[in-house]
Design a protein around this motif. Structure first.
Motif, short mmCIF file in Angstrom:
data_model
loop_
_atom_site.label_atom_id
_atom_site.label_comp_id
_atom_site.label_asym_id
_atom_site.label_seq_id
_atom_site.Cartn_x
_atom_site.Cartn_y
_atom_site.Cartn_z
N VAL A 14 -1.48 37.30 4.90
CA VAL A 14 -2.93 37.23 5.13
C VAL A 14 -3.31 35.85 5.65
CG1 VAL A 14 -5.18 37.31 4.02
CG2 VAL A 14 -3.46 39.04 3.45
N GLU A 15 -2.77 34.82 5.01
CA GLU A 15 -3.09 33.44 5.39
C GLU A 15 -2.72 33.17 6.85
OE1 GLU A 15 -1.16 29.07 4.54
OE2 GLU A 15 -1.13 30.54 2.91
N ARG A 16 -1.55 33.66 7.28
CA ARG A 16 -1.08 33.36 8.62
C ARG A 16 -1.32 34.50 9.61
NH1 ARG A 16 2.21 28.82 8.59
NH2 ARG A 16 1.86 28.93 10.86
N ASP A 17 -2.06 35.51 9.18
CA ASP A 17 -2.43 36.66 10.03
C ASP A 17 -1.21 37.31 10.67
OD1 ASP A 17 -4.14 38.51 11.17
OD2 ASP A 17 -4.53 37.27 12.96
N ALA A 70 1.83 47.45 0.92
CA ALA A 70 0.56 47.94 1.49
C ALA A 70 -0.51 48.16 0.44
CB ALA A 70 0.80 49.23 2.27
N THR A 71 -0.12 48.23 -0.83
CA THR A 71 -1.12 48.44 -1.89
C THR A 71 -1.84 47.15 -2.25
OG1 THR A 71 0.48 48.04 -3.68
CG2 THR A 71 0.25 50.32 -2.89
N LEU A 72 -1.36 46.02 -1.80
CA LEU A 72 -1.91 44.74 -2.22
C LEU A 72 -3.12 44.35 -1.36
CD1 LEU A 72 1.37 42.77 -2.96
CD2 LEU A 72 -0.02 44.14 -4.50
N PRO A 73 -4.01 43.51 -1.88
CA PRO A 73 -5.23 43.15 -1.15
C PRO A 73 -4.94 42.57 0.23
CG PRO A 73 -5.38 42.43 -3.44
CD PRO A 73 -3.98 42.92 -3.23
N GLU A 113 -4.24 47.07 6.18
CA GLU A 113 -4.63 47.02 7.58
C GLU A 113 -3.63 46.28 8.47
OE1 GLU A 113 -7.19 43.82 5.42
OE2 GLU A 113 -6.29 45.79 4.99
N ARG A 114 -2.63 45.61 7.84
CA ARG A 114 -1.66 44.85 8.64
C ARG A 114 -0.23 45.30 8.39
NH1 ARG A 114 -2.67 39.86 8.77
NH2 ARG A 114 -4.71 39.92 7.75
N THR A 115 -0.05 46.43 7.68
CA THR A 115 1.28 46.85 7.26
C THR A 115 1.64 48.21 7.82
OG1 THR A 115 1.09 45.61 5.19
CG2 THR A 115 2.75 47.35 5.27
N LEU A 116 2.86 48.30 8.38
CA LEU A 116 3.50 49.57 8.71
C LEU A 116 4.57 49.83 7.66
CD1 LEU A 116 3.97 49.34 12.57
CD2 LEU A 116 2.60 51.05 11.37
N THR A 117 4.43 50.91 6.93
CA THR A 117 5.39 51.28 5.89
C THR A 117 6.33 52.34 6.44
OG1 THR A 117 3.78 50.80 4.16
CG2 THR A 117 5.66 52.17 3.56
N PRO A 136 -2.27 51.79 9.60
CA PRO A 136 -3.57 51.95 10.23
C PRO A 136 -3.43 52.56 11.63
CG PRO A 136 -2.91 49.65 10.22
CD PRO A 136 -1.91 50.37 9.39
N PRO A 137 -4.47 53.25 12.11
CA PRO A 137 -4.36 54.00 13.37
C PRO A 137 -3.86 53.19 14.55
CG PRO A 137 -6.37 54.61 12.22
CD PRO A 137 -5.77 53.46 11.46
N ALA A 138 -4.36 51.97 14.74
CA ALA A 138 -3.98 51.20 15.92
C ALA A 138 -2.49 50.89 15.91
CB ALA A 138 -4.79 49.91 15.98
N LEU A 139 -1.93 50.54 14.75
CA LEU A 139 -0.51 50.21 14.67
C LEU A 139 0.35 51.46 14.83
CD1 LEU A 139 -0.37 47.54 11.81
CD2 LEU A 139 -0.58 47.20 14.27
N VAL A 140 -0.05 52.55 14.20
CA VAL A 140 0.73 53.79 14.31
C VAL A 140 0.69 54.32 15.75
CG1 VAL A 140 0.85 56.21 13.57
CG2 VAL A 140 0.51 54.40 11.88
#
Length: 383
Positions: free
Chosen positions: A188-191, A213-216, A220-224, A245-249
């Motif tokens: 999150v810190e380093r985007d 992906a369950t963590l705060p 929105e930034r994780t592909l599992t 999230p849709p954009a990554l998938v």
């Protein structure tokens, strides 16, 4: 110039061929020696006979399987995904990893991977034109550990992706909630984007699996990524999936369509049913594999290895130095003739091969009788 990920055949192909040539017991490659549930196999046969999946299935995967995957994530982890826009079926986890990296990593981007790593990571990062940056898990106190300071120091302005693997192959490490929280905070810190390989999610014997992906701030930034092969003992079916999230998938789907396009049509229907098996199936699988882990670990210790007991996966890592050996490659290539057993040198999973030189991996996803026979053969090393 030959790229460093174009190394010819994989170590798994080499060692499996050596097992076939010598008649050795193959504890190198991670595949079970028994099939999974009969009901799941019959579901595949039924799909074949009913004409389901015999022609091209939908590009994202059949709706039944995408719905089952979304249901699995919701039931197990409280993660809610739209089956139509946030779930993609792939040709195993390996294709999912490849498509994700091809879609999201650009020339010059850096991808951090935990070392030792599944060997396809290096190839996929290389094919994407990116640069891999290994962060090494190191053994101590009978297990492998992540140095969070080392991870932080590895992140630069060029870092784009954290390629995470927990439960971790080959070490069997399961990152703790505290470690995952620290990794998530860094992302999150380093985007950063996170691609997380969780194929051994149901094969955890000590502790529990927690998807990052369950963590705060992480959904929105994780592909599992996960797959059916290890969980249901049908590794040849090659059914995997991506959730995110849709954009990554969508980006991953755009790359995937030029890889396999589609695959495993009838098997997708069977895995849709498998994901809905009762909890007793998953409990029994875990209990049986824990017993096999303990059997092999005890046998390897008796044979003279130093053993790092895994918290998860199919694999146990050993140190061969107590046997007077230091070169895992030479040891593994000689082992079939010496003892009639095949293992894999961990150095192949490292950029820093000296870090992995004295370590050797054995697979315990075999019938207890096979493991007992292998243990008996390995005792020759200390006799």
């Amino acid at each position: 110039m030959t790229k460093d990920w174009l190394g010819g055949t994989t170590i798994f192909a080499e060692m499996s061929a050596l097992a076939a040539r010598t008649g050795a017991i193959n504890l190198g490659q991670g595949f079970p020696d028994t099939d999974g549930p009969e009901a799941v196999r019959e579901a595949a046969v039924r799909a074949l006979r009913d004409g389901k999946g015999n022609q091209y299935p939908p590009g994202p995967g059949i709706p039944e399987l995408r719905t089952a995957i979304a249901g699995h994530q919701r039931l197990r982890y409280g993660l809610t995904y739209d089956p139509d826009t946030e779930v993609l079926v792939t040709a195993g986890a390996t294709e999912a990893i490849a498509a994700a990296l091809l879609a999201l990593a650009d020339q010059g981007d850096e991808v951090i991977a935990l070392e030792p790593y599944y060997d396809s990571y290096a190839a996929c990062i290389g094919m994407a034109g990116a640069t891999r940056v290994p962060v090494t898990l190191r053994p101590r106190d009978g297990a492998y550990h992540l140095d969070l300071d080392e991870l932080r120091d590895a992140i630069t302005d060029r870092t784009r992706i954290l390629l995470l693997n927990t439960p971790h192959n080959p070490t069997g490490t399961v990152l703790t909630p505290a470690e995952l929280a620290a990794v998530a905070a860094l992302a999150v810190e380093r985007d950063l984007l996170v691609i997380t390989d969780e194929v051994y999610e149901h094969l955890v014997y000590d502790g529990a699996h927690l998807p990052i992906a369950t963590l705060p701030g992480m959904r929105e930034r994780t592909l599992t990524i996960s797959s059916a092969g290890k969980t249901f003992s049908f590794t040849g079916w090659k059914v995997g999936w991506v959730t995110g999230p849709p954009a990554l998938v969508t980006a991953v789907r755009s790359a995937k369509q030029f890889l396999t396009y589609v695959s495993a049509g009838p098997f997708q229907y069977a895995i849709a049913e498998a994901l809905q098996l009762p909890q007793t199936y998953f409990d029994t699988l875990r209990t049986d594999l824990r017993t096999q882990r303990d059997l092999l670990c005890a046998g390897l210790e008796t044979a003279g290895f130093e053993v790092y007991r895994p918290a998860a996966t199919y694999f146990v890592t050993t140190d061969i130095r107590p046997l007077g050996e230091t070169d895992g490659f030479a040891f593994c290539r000689a082992l079939p003739e010496r003892c009639g057993v095949v293992a894999v040198p961990n150095a192949v999973f490292y950029d820093h091969q000296k870090e992995g030189a004295p370590f050797v991996r054995f697979a315990f996803c075999k019938r207890p009788a096979v493991l007992e026979e292998a243990i008996g053969r390995l005792r020759r090393l200390s006799s």
